[in-house]
Design an enzyme around this catalytic site. Structure first.
Site, short mmCIF file in Angstrom:
data_model
loop_
_atom_site.label_atom_id
_atom_site.label_comp_id
_atom_site.label_asym_id
_atom_site.label_seq_id
_atom_site.Cartn_x
_atom_site.Cartn_y
_atom_site.Cartn_z
N HIS A 14 0.85 -1.20 0.00
CA HIS A 14 0.00 0.00 0.00
C HIS A 14 0.89 1.24 0.00
O HIS A 14 1.30 1.74 1.05
CB HIS A 14 -0.90 -0.02 1.24
CG HIS A 14 -1.98 1.02 1.23
ND1 HIS A 14 -3.32 0.72 1.12
CD2 HIS A 14 -1.92 2.37 1.34
CE1 HIS A 14 -4.04 1.83 1.17
NE2 HIS A 14 -3.21 2.85 1.29
N HIS A 52 1.32 4.96 -2.28
CA HIS A 52 0.91 5.89 -3.35
C HIS A 52 2.17 6.51 -3.95
O HIS A 52 2.96 7.12 -3.22
CB HIS A 52 0.01 6.97 -2.78
CG HIS A 52 -1.29 6.45 -2.23
ND1 HIS A 52 -2.43 6.36 -2.98
CD2 HIS A 52 -1.60 5.97 -1.00
CE1 HIS A 52 -3.41 5.87 -2.24
NE2 HIS A 52 -2.93 5.61 -1.03
N HIS A 73 -9.74 1.30 -0.73
CA HIS A 73 -9.62 1.94 0.57
C HIS A 73 -10.99 1.92 1.27
O HIS A 73 -12.00 2.31 0.67
CB HIS A 73 -9.20 3.40 0.42
CG HIS A 73 -7.76 3.60 0.04
ND1 HIS A 73 -7.15 2.93 -0.99
CD2 HIS A 73 -6.81 4.43 0.57
CE1 HIS A 73 -5.89 3.34 -1.08
NE2 HIS A 73 -5.65 4.24 -0.15
N GLU A 80 -11.02 3.44 6.99
CA GLU A 80 -10.07 4.41 7.54
C GLU A 80 -10.87 5.57 8.11
O GLU A 80 -10.87 5.81 9.32
CB GLU A 80 -9.10 4.89 6.46
CG GLU A 80 -8.09 5.92 6.96
CD GLU A 80 -7.26 6.53 5.83
OE1 GLU A 80 -6.20 7.10 6.15
OE2 GLU A 80 -7.67 6.48 4.65
N ASP A 101 1.91 3.90 3.10
CA ASP A 101 0.90 4.78 2.54
C ASP A 101 1.54 5.93 1.75
O ASP A 101 1.72 5.85 0.55
CB ASP A 101 -0.02 5.29 3.66
CG ASP A 101 -1.38 5.75 3.18
OD1 ASP A 101 -1.69 5.56 1.99
OD2 ASP A 101 -2.14 6.30 3.99
N ASP A 102 1.84 7.03 2.43
CA ASP A 102 2.48 8.21 1.84
C ASP A 102 3.62 8.63 2.76
O ASP A 102 3.51 9.61 3.52
CB ASP A 102 1.47 9.36 1.71
CG ASP A 102 0.22 8.95 0.97
OD1 ASP A 102 0.24 8.92 -0.27
OD2 ASP A 102 -0.79 8.64 1.64
#
Length: 330
Positions: free
Chosen positions: A12, A14, A192, A195, A273-274
């Site tokens: 996961h 981005h 997604h 969350e 994630d980021d």
């Protein structure tokens, strides 16, 4: 072998969200763009909450104008990942940002990203696969265009299809047509959910989009019947603890539900994630989880195997990565 030295599998990530701030500032300078407002005084990305984060994220992508920009970005991101011990990674790619969903342009972007991925595999020992991703708050019509891009470039590099963005925008069922297109083309599916939306958002994604993985999914913990269902059906959660804590979904590492989900035999994985937005790396995620829950290397080895089993790659690639995980176990 120390926990940090363990080979890692990340599902996961981005691509634009993994861009180092210095890389984005450099691109902006080359192109004479003023994006100073998205950084703090230390040069880090600056945002107030999740929805502001989305705006900052999209502002940063404005510097990425050409396939060559994405080639350079891919190399920069994979260098950071490899430094954390990641040997296999899957990244979300959005035709919205790569050519405005124009199929011809999208093909050029995919070619550039793949060339960089091949170079990184040779030079850094990290393997990358792409998951074409709908931006949920852009709406279902654009999602269909994104799905067409995914279908036309599906293969051994573009292997998955997913949905990201504002989880509270629209309903999963509104995007079912796009997911049906991707499924029929042989793409593996994730979305997604869980969350910012509660447990029902996970149920909806599973029922309406028929995904096999859930991005985040951590708010399943609010419904233990759902937790049991996820465990029973083998649904894989792409958990990003550092992201959840940075954005305020949970207040602290010890309050994060990943350990309880793992204890209840849900298939959890660990991702960033980021990462520069949340001041983390895969090595940092492992360190903080070990500290918070006293996890030993056995837990992390199991999570890496779970991640590889759930990876959207062909069986030859899976076998090659498995050999590297097993070599570290020896």
């Amino acid at each position: 072998m120390t926990i940090n030295a363990l080979p890692k599998v990340e599902l996961h990530l981005h691509l634009e969200g993994a861009a180092p701030p210095g890389f984005i500032r450099g691109l902006a300078k080359e192109k004479h763009m003023d994006i100073a407002g998205i950084f703090d005084e230390r040069g880090h990305y600056a945002y107030k909450d999740f929805w502001h984060f989305l705006k900052v994220y999209e502002a940063a992508t404005e510097t990425l104008k050409t396939p060559m920009d994405y080639h350079r970005l891919t190399l920069a991101v994979l260098e950071e990942s490899a430094a954390s011990g990641v040997i296999y990674s899957e990244t979300f790619l959005s035709p919205d940002f790569c050519g405005g969903r124009d199929l011809g342009a999208w093909r050029e972007y995919v070619h550039a990203i793949r060339e960089a991925a091949d170079q990184a595999q040779r030079d850094m020992g990290i393997t990358l696969r792409g998951i074409v991703t709908v931006i949920r708050h852009f709406g279902p019509d654009k999602a269909r265009e994104t799905a067409r891009c995914a279908v036309e470039t599906a293969g051994d590099f573009i292997t998955g299809f997913g949905m990201a963005g504002d989880e509270l925008a629209g309903k999963p069922k509104h995007f079912a047509y796009a997911f049906d297109m991707a499924r029929e083309a042989g793409l593996r599916l994730t979305a997604h959910a869980g969350e910012w939306g509660g447990p029902q958002s996970i149920r909806d994604a599973l029922a309406d989009l028929k995904v096999e993985r859930i991005g985040h999914g951590v708010r399943a913990i609010e419904d233990l019947a759902l937790v049991d269902e996820l465990a029973e059906k083998g649904v894989v959660l792409e958990v990003c603890p550092g992201s959840n804590i940075a954005l305020g979904v949970f207040p602290a590492w010890r309050k994060h539900p990943i350990a309880e989900l793992f204890r209840r035999e849900v298939k959890v994985t660990v991702s960033t994630d980021d990462p520069p937005f949340f001041h983390t790396t895969m090595a940092n995620e492992y360190d903080r989880l070990a500290e918070a829950f006293e996890w030993d290397d056995g837990v992390f080895r199991k999570i890496a195997r779970t991640s590889l089993d759930a990876a959207f790659c062909d069986e030859d690639t899976r076998a090659q990565i498995l050999k590297r995980l097993e070599a570290a176990d020896a």
